[in-house]
Design a protein around this motif. Structure first.
Motif, PDB file in Angstrom:
ATOM      1  N   ALA A  32     -36.414  38.967  57.694  1.00 10.99           N
ATOM      2  CA  ALA A  32     -35.995  37.877  56.627  1.00 10.99           C
ATOM      3  C   ALA A  32     -37.164  36.957  56.329  1.00 10.99           C
ATOM      4  O   ALA A  32     -37.497  36.927  55.024  1.00 10.99           O
ATOM      5  CB  ALA A  32     -34.637  37.086  56.752  1.00 10.99           C
ATOM      6  N   PHE A  33     -37.693  36.388  57.284  1.00 13.64           N
ATOM      7  CA  PHE A  33     -38.559  35.249  56.800  1.00 13.64           C
ATOM      8  C   PHE A  33     -39.895  35.814  56.359  1.00 13.64           C
ATOM      9  O   PHE A  33     -40.655  35.366  55.471  1.00 13.64           O
ATOM     10  CB  PHE A  33     -38.773  34.086  57.930  1.00 13.64           C
ATOM     11  N   GLY A  34     -40.424  37.049  57.339  1.00 15.96           N
ATOM     12  CA  GLY A  34     -41.620  37.479  57.206  1.00 15.96           C
ATOM     13  C   GLY A  34     -41.676  38.195  55.683  1.00 15.96           C
ATOM     14  O   GLY A  34     -42.634  38.134  54.854  1.00 15.96           O
ATOM     15  N   PRO A  45     -30.456  33.712  39.601  1.00 18.21           N
ATOM     16  CA  PRO A  45     -31.183  32.874  40.695  1.00 18.21           C
ATOM     17  C   PRO A  45     -30.454  31.634  40.736  1.00 18.21           C
ATOM     18  O   PRO A  45     -30.389  31.007  41.935  1.00 18.21           O
ATOM     19  CB  PRO A  45     -32.378  32.753  39.888  1.00 18.21           C
ATOM     20  N   ALA A  46     -30.041  30.728  39.854  1.00 14.22           N
ATOM     21  CA  ALA A  46     -29.335  29.519  40.138  1.00 14.22           C
ATOM     22  C   ALA A  46     -28.123  29.605  41.109  1.00 14.22           C
ATOM     23  O   ALA A  46     -27.938  28.915  42.021  1.00 14.22           O
ATOM     24  CB  ALA A  46     -28.713  28.787  38.824  1.00 14.22           C
ATOM     25  N   LEU A  47     -27.295  30.655  40.702  1.00 16.60           N
ATOM     26  CA  LEU A  47     -26.248  30.888  41.738  1.00 16.60           C
ATOM     27  C   LEU A  47     -26.635  31.185  43.093  1.00 16.60           C
ATOM     28  O   LEU A  47     -26.039  30.780  43.950  1.00 16.60           O
ATOM     29  CB  LEU A  47     -25.359  32.088  41.119  1.00 16.60           C
ATOM     30  N   LEU A  48     -27.713  32.055  43.348  1.00 17.99           N
ATOM     31  CA  LEU A  48     -28.364  32.295  44.596  1.00 17.99           C
ATOM     32  C   LEU A  48     -28.536  31.051  45.301  1.00 17.99           C
ATOM     33  O   LEU A  48     -28.314  30.813  46.430  1.00 17.99           O
ATOM     34  CB  LEU A  48     -29.527  33.328  44.396  1.00 17.99           C
ATOM     35  N   VAL A  49     -29.355  30.329  44.579  1.00 21.93           N
ATOM     36  CA  VAL A  49     -29.769  28.811  45.482  1.00 21.93           C
ATOM     37  C   VAL A  49     -28.608  27.950  45.576  1.00 21.93           C
ATOM     38  O   VAL A  49     -28.520  27.552  46.524  1.00 21.93           O
ATOM     39  CB  VAL A  49     -30.845  28.247  44.459  1.00 21.93           C
ATOM     40  N   SER A  50     -27.530  27.849  44.677  1.00 20.98           N
ATOM     41  CA  SER A  50     -26.536  27.045  45.104  1.00 20.98           C
ATOM     42  C   SER A  50     -25.751  27.701  46.110  1.00 20.98           C
ATOM     43  O   SER A  50     -25.232  27.063  47.067  1.00 20.98           O
ATOM     44  CB  SER A  50     -25.698  27.068  43.520  1.00 20.98           C
ATOM     45  N   TRP A  51     -25.504  28.875  46.057  1.00 20.57           N
ATOM     46  CA  TRP A  51     -24.624  29.517  47.028  1.00 20.57           C
ATOM     47  C   TRP A  51     -25.087  29.540  48.349  1.00 20.57           C
ATOM     48  O   TRP A  51     -24.447  29.177  49.521  1.00 20.57           O
ATOM     49  CB  TRP A  51     -24.280  31.055  46.553  1.00 20.57           C
ATOM     50  N   SER A  52     -26.623  29.831  48.435  1.00 24.73           N
ATOM     51  CA  SER A  52     -27.210  29.849  49.712  1.00 24.73           C
ATOM     52  C   SER A  52     -27.284  28.306  50.246  1.00 24.73           C
ATOM     53  O   SER A  52     -27.036  28.146  51.585  1.00 24.73           O
ATOM     54  CB  SER A  52     -28.534  30.353  49.609  1.00 24.73           C
ATOM     55  N   SER A  53     -27.306  27.261  49.388  1.00 23.15           N
ATOM     56  CA  SER A  53     -27.340  25.940  49.809  1.00 23.15           C
ATOM     57  C   SER A  53     -25.863  25.553  50.393  1.00 23.15           C
ATOM     58  O   SER A  53     -25.982  25.115  51.335  1.00 23.15           O
ATOM     59  CB  SER A  53     -27.623  24.975  48.730  1.00 23.15           C
ATOM     60  N   ALA A  54     -25.093  25.973  49.832  1.00 21.12           N
ATOM     61  CA  ALA A  54     -23.716  25.777  50.119  1.00 21.12           C
ATOM     62  C   ALA A  54     -23.201  26.526  51.499  1.00 21.12           C
ATOM     63  O   ALA A  54     -22.582  25.919  52.327  1.00 21.12           O
ATOM     64  CB  ALA A  54     -22.515  26.300  49.054  1.00 21.12           C
ATOM     65  N   ALA A  55     -23.828  27.612  51.738  1.00 25.41           N
ATOM     66  CA  ALA A  55     -23.507  28.329  52.977  1.00 25.41           C
ATOM     67  C   ALA A  55     -24.162  27.501  54.161  1.00 25.41           C
ATOM     68  O   ALA A  55     -23.411  27.369  55.040  1.00 25.41           O
ATOM     69  CB  ALA A  55     -24.007  29.662  53.126  1.00 25.41           C
ATOM     70  N   SER A  86     -25.131  35.762  49.889  1.00 24.10           N
ATOM     71  CA  SER A  86     -26.731  35.459  49.697  1.00 24.10           C
ATOM     72  C   SER A  86     -27.413  36.420  49.271  1.00 24.10           C
ATOM     73  O   SER A  86     -28.290  36.611  48.568  1.00 24.10           O
ATOM     74  CB  SER A  86     -27.026  34.291  50.444  1.00 24.10           C
ATOM     75  N   ALA A  87     -27.359  37.351  50.409  1.00 17.64           N
ATOM     76  CA  ALA A  87     -28.369  38.562  50.284  1.00 17.64           C
ATOM     77  C   ALA A  87     -28.065  39.375  49.323  1.00 17.64           C
ATOM     78  O   ALA A  87     -28.962  39.902  48.591  1.00 17.64           O
ATOM     79  CB  ALA A  87     -27.905  39.352  51.785  1.00 17.64           C
ATOM     80  N   LEU A  88     -26.842  39.551  49.120  1.00 22.08           N
ATOM     81  CA  LEU A  88     -26.577  40.402  47.805  1.00 22.08           C
ATOM     82  C   LEU A  88     -26.948  39.735  46.490  1.00 22.08           C
ATOM     83  O   LEU A  88     -27.595  40.302  45.622  1.00 22.08           O
ATOM     84  CB  LEU A  88     -24.944  40.656  47.553  1.00 22.08           C
ATOM     85  N   LEU A  89     -26.936  38.303  46.268  1.00 19.76           N
ATOM     86  CA  LEU A  89     -27.469  37.746  45.159  1.00 19.76           C
ATOM     87  C   LEU A  89     -28.792  37.782  45.035  1.00 19.76           C
ATOM     88  O   LEU A  89     -29.609  38.027  44.150  1.00 19.76           O
ATOM     89  CB  LEU A  89     -26.763  36.460  45.109  1.00 19.76           C
ATOM     90  N   GLY A 115     -36.322  41.804  52.850  1.00 23.33           N
ATOM     91  CA  GLY A 115     -35.900  40.413  53.483  1.00 23.33           C
ATOM     92  C   GLY A 115     -34.435  40.216  53.194  1.00 23.33           C
ATOM     93  O   GLY A 115     -33.785  39.705  54.115  1.00 23.33           O
ATOM     94  N   CYS A 116     -33.720  40.688  52.324  1.00 23.66           N
ATOM     95  CA  CYS A 116     -32.464  40.668  52.090  1.00 23.66           C
ATOM     96  C   CYS A 116     -31.675  41.216  53.038  1.00 23.66           C
ATOM     97  O   CYS A 116     -30.697  40.860  53.686  1.00 23.66           O
ATOM     98  CB  CYS A 116     -31.910  40.979  50.577  1.00 23.66           C
ATOM     99  N   THR A 117     -32.166  42.472  53.634  1.00 26.21           N
ATOM    100  CA  THR A 117     -31.430  43.199  54.713  1.00 26.21           C
ATOM    101  C   THR A 117     -31.761  42.324  55.810  1.00 26.21           C
ATOM    102  O   THR A 117     -30.810  42.271  56.640  1.00 26.21           O
ATOM    103  CB  THR A 117     -32.313  44.517  54.824  1.00 26.21           C
ATOM    104  N   GLY A 118     -32.683  41.892  56.190  1.00 23.62           N
ATOM    105  CA  GLY A 118     -32.977  40.979  57.159  1.00 23.62           C
ATOM    106  C   GLY A 118     -31.868  39.604  57.431  1.00 23.62           C
ATOM    107  O   GLY A 118     -31.485  39.295  58.270  1.00 23.62           O
ATOM    108  N   MET A 119     -31.775  39.203  56.007  1.00 25.08           N
ATOM    109  CA  MET A 119     -30.692  38.147  55.958  1.00 25.08           C
ATOM    110  C   MET A 119     -29.203  38.577  56.133  1.00 25.08           C
ATOM    111  O   MET A 119     -28.310  37.837  57.046  1.00 25.08           O
ATOM    112  CB  MET A 119     -30.778  37.519  54.502  1.00 25.08           C
TER     113      MET A 119
END
Length: 197
Positions: A129-131, A12-22, A63-66, A103-107
């Motif tokens: 994704a958001f819904g 989860p930490a990697l998900l947040v970091s990677w998404s923020s970086a994106a 990010s979607a994969l993570l 949601g991940c598919t939507g991303m």
């Protein structure tokens, strides 16, 4: 079992970091290239034109994969906790996982279909994704309350529910305002007529 292995908390930490970086990297490239104004651009605008569109698409797909991995770990963790103290039905946990995967598919759809290239598909992906994200976090908040006090503290549950409430509140104006906008281009020049659809 995977959820009991030490070290899975890095996902989860990697998900947040990677998404923020994106978001930050695609924003920086878009601003430096002069494709968007620096003051609070629409997120999808920062991933519409090359070269930032490639970076944005690649990083958001990762990010979607993570996200999928994180949600699956959470699902396994709840299943394992549920073995010793039946606090939630397994079907509820599975339903929550399925909503999260939607949601991940939507991303992935948002990342793959740029805002101006295929706007209807992009918008449907964003809505999914958001819904789904709002529903997922709400379900996880409810599951957290059901697991108290054995598996969670009430403080953590309150934080999750506050994030869930803010997400729900933010989702409504997003839908209202997104339905009022029909974007066909990002750059507008003074005096240019706006087409309304």
């Amino acid at each position: 079992m995977l959820c009991c292995m030490p070290g899975v908390a890095f996902v989860p930490a990697l998900l947040v970091s990677w998404s923020s970086a994106a978001f930050i990297i695609s924003y920086a490239i878009a601003v430096l290239e002069g494709h968007v104004e620096p003051l609070v651009p629409y997120i999808s605008d920062t991933g519409t034109k090359p070269p930032e569109s490639g970076v944005f698409g690649f990083m958001i797909n990762i990010s979607a994969l993570l996200g999928v991995i994180t949600m699956y770990i959470r699902y396994l963790l709840i299943e394992k906790q549920n073995e010793s103290s039946r606090f939630v039905r397994s079907s509820c946990n599975m339903f929550s996982l399925c909503i999260g995967l939607m949601g991940c598919t939507g991303m992935g759809i948002v990342a793959t279909f740029q805002e101006l290239a295929v706007p209807s598909v992009h918008d449907i992906g964003a809505l999914v994704a958001f819904g789904s994200g709002v529903v997922y976090i709400t379900l996880q908040s409810i599951i957290s309350y059901k697991s108290c006090p054995q598996w969670n503290t009430y403080f953590v549950c309150h934080i999750r529910m506050a994030i869930s409430a803010i997400s729900c509140i933010a989702f409504v104006p997003m839908i209202v305002f997104a339905s009022q906008v029909s974007m066909t281009k990002i750059d507008w020049t003074p005096g240019e007529k706006v087409k309304s659809y």
